[in-house]
Design an enzyme around this catalytic site. Structure first.
Site, PDB file in Angstrom:
ATOM      1  N   SER A 361      42.262  40.498  37.913  1.00 19.23           N
ATOM      2  CA  SER A 361      42.495  41.669  38.765  1.00 19.23           C
ATOM      3  C   SER A 361      43.824  41.564  39.508  1.00 19.23           C
ATOM      4  CB  SER A 361      41.314  41.837  39.725  1.00 19.23           C
ATOM      5  OG  SER A 361      41.375  43.061  40.411  1.00 19.23           O
ATOM      6  N   ASP A 562      35.400  49.625  32.878  1.00 15.71           N
ATOM      7  CA  ASP A 562      36.068  49.388  34.162  1.00 15.71           C
ATOM      8  C   ASP A 562      36.661  50.695  34.678  1.00 15.71           C
ATOM      9  OD1 ASP A 562      37.491  48.480  36.327  1.00 15.71           O
ATOM     10  OD2 ASP A 562      38.433  46.816  35.264  1.00 15.71           O
ATOM     11  N   HIS A 595      34.419  45.599  35.934  1.00 19.69           N
ATOM     12  CA  HIS A 595      35.600  44.893  36.417  1.00 19.69           C
ATOM     13  C   HIS A 595      35.336  43.414  36.706  1.00 19.69           C
ATOM     14  CE1 HIS A 595      39.659  44.888  38.043  1.00 19.69           C
ATOM     15  NE2 HIS A 595      39.223  44.252  39.119  1.00 19.69           N
TER      16      HIS A 595
END
Length: 646
Positions: A361, A562, A595
């Site tokens: 991320s 996601d 995610h």
């Protein structure tokens, strides 16, 4: 700066007082710049530069030549009574308004949980188990039973030892399988924010190094090791070094390298893991042996966990917590300051010339930013491969949610009034310290699930409360403004391209797809001509490339479900030839993943971990492979790098 210099000369030649006043104003704006192109601090008086408003323009510090997505940060001077009063005013207003914002989010998360709770109660009343619908229900039960058995065995062994401490009995579990890694902690999980504790539960341990960035921040670097064959470094050896990144002799001092503890053939190739937004590197250590960090360590890698500035304990060489200058940073500083400092320290401690980098991320964002040719591209020469998990380059549809849109439409001044110029909603950290681990874990999951549309469907629910013990951490309000404010990521929908550039990319992609359909449906172009046209088109697209020849190989794992970021669009950028210097050695889309599933899903090792392990070894330097132990499961891997898009 060159344009303003010419303007100044013309104004002086004309003798215009009005022109001089304009030049003085521009000089003041240029002097407000706080960083040079390479990210280092500036303002050295011995260099002839000056930040004084009345200084000659040629001596004034120029604005950084960076992308429009990285505007100049506000300039906060040294402490004065007026500045301290203004700072206190921002702290007071933000404490009230940000707490109200947080309260609204918490209430929203609780309100949206009511239907889920009612459905759960209904299924229970009708004698049905709501958990049976979870995709890994049977595996969750098996793992929970195994943890309970090990916990009971640990308690029995502990009572036996306490009853007869001179018997020589050690803490080995009777019911747990014996292995090379012997746990030194056990029993019921106390739900604490301690990476070392969870490492000791699986037979490993962690030592903490302090790393100083070039702008004075002290950040934590955790080293995972097996206490059976490694001696921890002394506290003085783990203290922060000088704020110099990659000094000329950082590999020459072999007495300081950790690899000297292992003979040739037994040394481990170093891997650095960097965490995501509002997390710490402990996020890689929450699933026992199925944690990515512990899995790579037991496979035969030398695992290091890098944390960004501030984290759980904000520290700076000169600045204090209440000084707004300590919080005057965003994703660019994390990329061009924190990441090089972490990589430099790992390489200097291990004696290797390169390492493998694994990021999730926001960690991928700071790496993509740091490697850009306008930022710190030479960093790519120190990385053998960049493994990006849920790469955060393009925004997903979640950015259009009401609360995110609210933060985007308010002005920068209102953003600072509401969220301050220091830490972003520091009350979250107070809740972290005050609330019991189980309550905080449950509340943390509900809030973050509400904000980011995450679910725990693929996680081990028995470990969910542990996962949220390592979040959130201290981040700056300026950093969150970069993510969510009106000027940068939330508005432009990309970390390195403006919205206009993104639209042009989409139009080009549509034209390419239309051309392919026309060719396959109607055969209007000869295949050789089509190939030549596409090659010329890709060369033209490469003129706007973000990266140069220093960029390391990329490996990407995209979560197909996601909503926070759009990883597929990043893959299209590479596939369409917009980055001619980027070599993608592995790319995978996991359709059912969200995610956080790329680090927390119960099948993460099978779908992500094993591939990461193999890619790290496949791309490791040949000279490193000659004296490093081969990780488990990598014995048959060819050393050649062949790009393969899956």
């Amino acid at each position: 700066a060159e344009k303003l210099n010419r303007f100044k000369e013309e104004a002086e030649h004309a003798g215009s007082r009005g022109g001089e006043s304009i030049i003085r104003q521009d000089t003041t704006q240029l002097a407000a710049a706080q960083e040079t192109d390479d990210g280092a601090s500036i303002g050295d008086q011995t260099s002839g530069q000056s930040v004084k408003p009345g200084a000659p323009l040629r001596a004034a510090i120029p604005a950084p030549r960076t992308h429009p997505l990285f505007p100049q940060l506000p300039l906060y001077g040294p402490p004065t009574l007026l500045r301290d009063l203004q700072s206190r005013a921002f702290q007071t207003s933000s404490a009230i308004l940000s707490l109200a914002f947080l309260g609204t989010i918490v209430l929203g998360s609780l309100f949206t949980s009511i239907p889920i709770l009612l459905k759960h109660v209904y299924l229970r009343l009708t004698c049905r188990n709501p958990n049976q619908r979870r995709p890994f229900y049977e595996e969750e039960k098996r793992r929970e039973k195994a943890r309970n058995d090990c916990s009971s065995s640990w308690k029995r062994q502990r009572r036996r030892y306490q009853a007869n401490p001179w018997s020589g009995t050690d803490f080995e579990d009777d019911d747990c399988p014996e292995e090379e890694y012997e746990p030194t902690e056990g029993g019921k999980d106390p739900l604490i924010c301690d990476v070392g504790y969870y490492a000791r539960r699986v037979g490993l341990d962690v030592e903490e190094f302090n790393v100083q960035t070039e702008d004075g921040f002290i950040i934590a670097l955790w080293h995972v090791y097996n206490p059976k064959n490694y001696t921890a470094v002394s506290p003085s050896g783990r203290a922060q070094d000088e704020p110099i990144v990659f000094p000329k002799d950082y590999l020459a001092d072999s007495s300081a390298t950790l690899c000297q503890q292992q003979p040739p053939g037994k040394q481990k190739y170093p891997v650095l893991l960097v965490h995501g937004l509002l997390q710490s590197a402990g996020a890689y250590c929450t699933n026992d042996d199925d944690s990515l960090a512990f899995y790579l360590a037991k496979s035969g890698y030398d695992v290091w966990l890098g944390n960004n500035r501030c984290g759980f304990h904000p520290r700076h060489q000169m600045l204090s917590y209440n000084d707004p200058r300590m919080w005057n940073w965003n994703i660019r500083q994390m990329g061009v300051m924190d990441l090089p400092a972490l990589i430099s320290r790992v390489l200097s401690e291990t004696g290797f010339s390169k390492l493998g980098l694994v990021c999730h991320s926001q960690g991928t964002t700071e790496t993509f930013v740091a490697l850009a040719k306008e930022q710190r591209p030479e960093l790519g020469d120190k990385i053998s491969v960049f493994c990006a998990l849920a790469p955060a380059v393009y925004a997903g549809p979640l950015i259009g949610k009401m609360y995110f849109k609210f933060m985007r439409i308010i002005s920068p001044g209102m953003f600072r009034i509401m969220f301050g110029i220091h830490a972003f909603i520091p009350f979250m950290m107070l809740m972290h310290r005050w609330l019991p681990g189980s309550i905080y874990g449950a509340l943390g999951y509900r809030v973050f699930s509400f904000l980011f549309n995450w679910t725990d469907a693929r996680w081990d629910r028995g470990l969910r409360d542990r996962m949220f013990q390592f979040a959130p951490v201290y981040v700056s309000a300026e950093s969150m403004r970069w993510w969510l404010g009106r000027e940068c990521f939330a508005s432009q929908k990309c970390i390195l391209a403006t919205r206009e550039e993104g639209r042009r990319e989409e139009e080009e992609d549509e034209e390419d797809e239309a051309g392919l359909e026309e060719y396959f449906d109607h055969g209007k172009a000869h295949p050789s001509e089509e190939h030549e046209e596409r090659s010329e088109s890709q060369q033209g697209k490469g003129r706007n490339a973000w990266y140069d020849e220093h960029v390391p190989p990329f490996a990407l794992w995209v979560a197909g479900n996601d909503e926070l970021v759009d990883g597929r669009r990043l893959l299209r950028r590479f596939e369409r030839g917009r980055e001619p210097h980027v070599k993608v050695v592995h790319a995978k889309i996991i359709d059912e993943y969200e995610h956080l599933d790329v680090i927390w899903a119960m099948d993460m090792i099978e779908k992500v971990g094993r591939e990461v392990k193999q890619v790290l070894w496949k791309t490791a330097p040949v000279e490193a492979k000659e004296f490093c132990r081969i990780p488990e499961g990598c014995e048959s891997i060819d050393s050649g790098i062949e790009p393969a898009l899956e």
